[in-house]
Enzyme design. Structure first.
Site, PDB file in Angstrom:
ATOM      1  N   LEU A 100      14.932  15.789  63.798  1.00 23.27           N
ATOM      2  CA  LEU A 100      14.657  16.417  65.380  1.00 23.27           C
ATOM      3  C   LEU A 100      14.375  15.074  66.245  1.00 23.27           C
ATOM      4  O   LEU A 100      13.726  14.156  65.708  1.00 23.27           O
ATOM      5  CB  LEU A 100      13.299  17.181  64.804  1.00 23.27           C
ATOM      6  CG  LEU A 100      13.390  19.025  64.324  1.00 23.27           C
ATOM      7  CD1 LEU A 100      12.231  18.950  63.780  1.00 23.27           C
ATOM      8  CD2 LEU A 100      14.790  19.387  65.055  1.00 23.27           C
ATOM      9  N   GLY A 145      16.284  16.600  59.725  1.00 22.15           N
ATOM     10  CA  GLY A 145      16.635  17.719  60.591  1.00 22.15           C
ATOM     11  C   GLY A 145      17.790  17.816  60.404  1.00 22.15           C
ATOM     12  O   GLY A 145      18.856  18.591  59.956  1.00 22.15           O
ATOM     13  N   ASN A 169      12.709  13.452  54.577  1.00 26.80           N
ATOM     14  CA  ASN A 169      11.761  12.151  54.760  1.00 26.80           C
ATOM     15  C   ASN A 169      10.409  12.542  55.666  1.00 26.80           C
ATOM     16  O   ASN A 169      10.188  11.318  56.183  1.00 26.80           O
ATOM     17  CB  ASN A 169      12.477  10.537  55.092  1.00 26.80           C
ATOM     18  CG  ASN A 169      13.104  10.372  56.649  1.00 26.80           C
ATOM     19  OD1 ASN A 169      13.687  12.062  57.241  1.00 26.80           O
ATOM     20  ND2 ASN A 169      12.803   9.937  57.122  1.00 26.80           N
ATOM     21  N   GLU A 170      10.332  13.767  56.257  1.00 32.45           N
ATOM     22  CA  GLU A 170       9.464  14.057  56.840  1.00 32.45           C
ATOM     23  C   GLU A 170       7.607  13.734  56.687  1.00 32.45           C
ATOM     24  O   GLU A 170       7.356  12.593  57.227  1.00 32.45           O
ATOM     25  CB  GLU A 170       9.205  15.473  56.903  1.00 32.45           C
ATOM     26  CG  GLU A 170       9.885  15.693  58.308  1.00 32.45           C
ATOM     27  CD  GLU A 170      11.286  16.476  57.329  1.00 32.45           C
ATOM     28  OE1 GLU A 170      11.599  16.013  55.878  1.00 32.45           O
ATOM     29  OE2 GLU A 170      11.946  16.565  57.835  1.00 32.45           O
TER      30      GLU A 170
END
Lengths: 294, 294, 294
Positions: A100, A145, A169-170
């Site tokens: 994203l 994303g 890996n947010e």
């Protein structure tokens, strides 16, 4: 019943998109390659296989424009009876998709966050519930994303370069993968691997990704196209109707849960993203990326 | 609470079957081997282990008669306190069971489809919820419904011959495995392996079946009986009551979902099977099988 | 929403425990090591890592007193902002914890069973839903309740000695692991491995436990401390808030199911444990343990 890409987009599509479904005879009319700004779409009518190639420099980040184009292109293929399978891949060296676009989540209005998130949701929904055979040819790194796009396909082939990594890996950015990212991940790798990988925000090098089941196989870069076509042919050998119903059955629980909590998820995204602490985290992360580049 | 094989059959059982449950003392009366047309049942009273051997040429296909006999035999063993474990195996070389008998699904009446499907359901329900230790000694190929029987047991031992294969290959026939086949499969191999295998309708050779977890171990054909007995002894070493409650707890979610959607599933089967396109698919598949044989 | 260790204990805690949450400045006051009877708690304020060392001879069995002390200690750390991670380990050679203290379940009053079980539940709930990084350094055998403690952590490191074993062996004692033991186990190893292991009441030697995914890695005993610290540092490198929300999301389904059936589970425990047949099983097991010792 499982939705299959018939839900309306949240922003204005071009005229052809809103056109009523064409009769079969017209749908079989050859569909030439078309390229918009960010994704090149080619359909090989002899095999019924389309390729969507991401070509949005520098890193195929999933901006509102990119995702809108993705949704429209996928919908168009979905409605084209000449198309039975889709391959997604990248034209950018070393990068499949960076995930994203953080600039869409930084310093923007509530309305913008809502529109962006609705489009992220729509993209996943269309891809995860596609009636077509969907195949990810992961020819570069694929964090967050980008990883979700690959996880939503029916099959994942990755280039065996250990410098390419993939993962959700947010947490590394101080943010949290939404529940439907998690559900998609759990359906692929199981609960334990998902719990550990999501908490640590791990980016797994290709060989580790294979071992964990995040991708289905690795190939040398020069064999990627050939292998992808062979796998697609294997999946297309099955009768569409039986395969589609089976896929819908497998993904029903996760899709139903998403549909039931869709608006709530948008509200959560807006309130989370609007927090000053999260904005600060994201700005710091972007600064870090800029420094890394220079 | 979990049902344990006490639900009524949908067609007329023989007189002894409807007899009221006998008092314990009578139940301990030695039960000699009995053989009906399609399944040989032997009970070794010293060990408490029964063997149900499929002997229905040419390929142990699961016809209405076969399944009825299976249900009655299993129920009889379930109610016999001298019996604590059951082994299912085949007397037909190279074939464990070829799965549901397609002739029961072709060109028959709606009433026939309903009766057939109810019996398929009943078979699975009795086996999956059995209080006895259930063990599949898979000594031949085991597609579709044959695979389901094996998956419903507590443990699966397969002959290590790579020419023997096992899997839920329904999509290859243009049909779809029902949700409770899928649930049983997912409980054994997890979501990802099930999703891929079901969509592709894969038949996995024994070594691959082991790797994917579809079976628990492989043995040379001549060691099958010995190994099966040793595994059964290991499972029977546990106190029945604790083992049974644990098994019921593990399988409760899947059994509850089935019970809740049982009638709906019959209606689905009838309407799907009655479609001309499906009838055509099945006739083509039977033609193909006939040509293969000759 | 997921509970995070704020639920009241079922029996009287000491005065400091009931004190209102202290302001941040006070919470950062150094917290020296404190030792109660059964668990030594040390907090390294420089790293933010606490160690809870079980020291209750002969086998760290989980008595009402032990579990009460565990709950109080964990709650205290949870409320201490200087503490971000907890390691649980044992000071008793060869034993991590022998599991629930059977004497608490034998020949006692209904009220005692209720209090004991409520405390077992509370211990698991606090540990499984902890906001801190939780790490089990399994330096000895760990059956039943001991295994549950390890399974409830974020990560498990076990000493590679094959004489040390771990597993939920309840069926071996003629009893049944409650549904939330099962849910915790399934989240770690998946449905199939859990079904088989729980039915057989297996105690898995360390190398097998690694292979099945019950523990995450094995190390030589002399490297355990070093390795544990390194893993903890890796987990603490993530931003707490994002990691905590991710953990809560992953464990929500199992925690919600537990909360919904909590009182029912206590009633089940009482009525099951009160049965004469179960009391007999447990007495026999204790006799066997005594004979083994002498």
């Amino acid at each position: 019943s499982v939705p299959t890409g018939v839900l309306p987009l949240c922003h204005r599509p071009p005229e052809w998109y809103r056109a009523p479904r064409q009769p079969p005879s017209l749908l079989l009319t050859p569909c030439r390659a078309f390229s918009n700004k960010k994704i090149m779409v080619e359909l090989d009518e002899s095999s019924g296989v389309a390729t969507m190639t991401f070509k949005s420099p520098p890193v195929n980040s999933l901006s509102l424009d990119f995702l809108t184009e993705f949704c429209i292109s996928l919908e168009k293929l979905e409605n084209n009876r000449a198309c039975r399978g889709v391959i997604i891949t990248s034209a950018i060296p070393k990068i499949f998709s960076s995930g994203l676009d953080i600039t869409e989540m930084c310093g923007k209005s509530t309305e913008h966050y809502a529109e962006f998130w609705r489009t992220v949701q729509e993209t996943w929904l269309k891809l995860y519930s596609s009636n077509m055979v969907t195949l990810a040819a992961v020819n570069g790194s694929s964090p967050a994303g980008g990883c979700l796009l690959a996880l939503s396909c029916d099959y994942r082939i990755m280039v065996e370069n250990p410098k390419f990594s993939i993962g959700l890996n947010e947490t590394q950015l101080g943010i949290v993968a939404p529940f439907w990212f998690k559900d998609t991940f759990v359906n692929v790798v199981g609960h334990r691997i998902a719990e550990r990988s999501l908490q640590l925000g791990s980016l797994h090098p290709a060989p580790e990704a294979l071992k964990l089941g995040i991708v289905d196989e690795l190939v040398p870069e020069e064999k990627l196209q050939e292998k992808t076509r062979a796998v697609m042919a294997q999946w297309l050998a099955l009768p569409d109707h039986a395969r589609q119903l089976t896929k819908a059955m497998m993904r029903k629980t996760v899709l139903d849960r998403f549909i039931a909590h869709r608006e709530e998820d948008i509200q959560n995204f807006i309130s989370f993203t609007s927090k000053e602490s999260i904005q600060k985290s994201l700005r710091m992360y972007m600064e870090m990326l800029k420094k890394k580049k220079s």
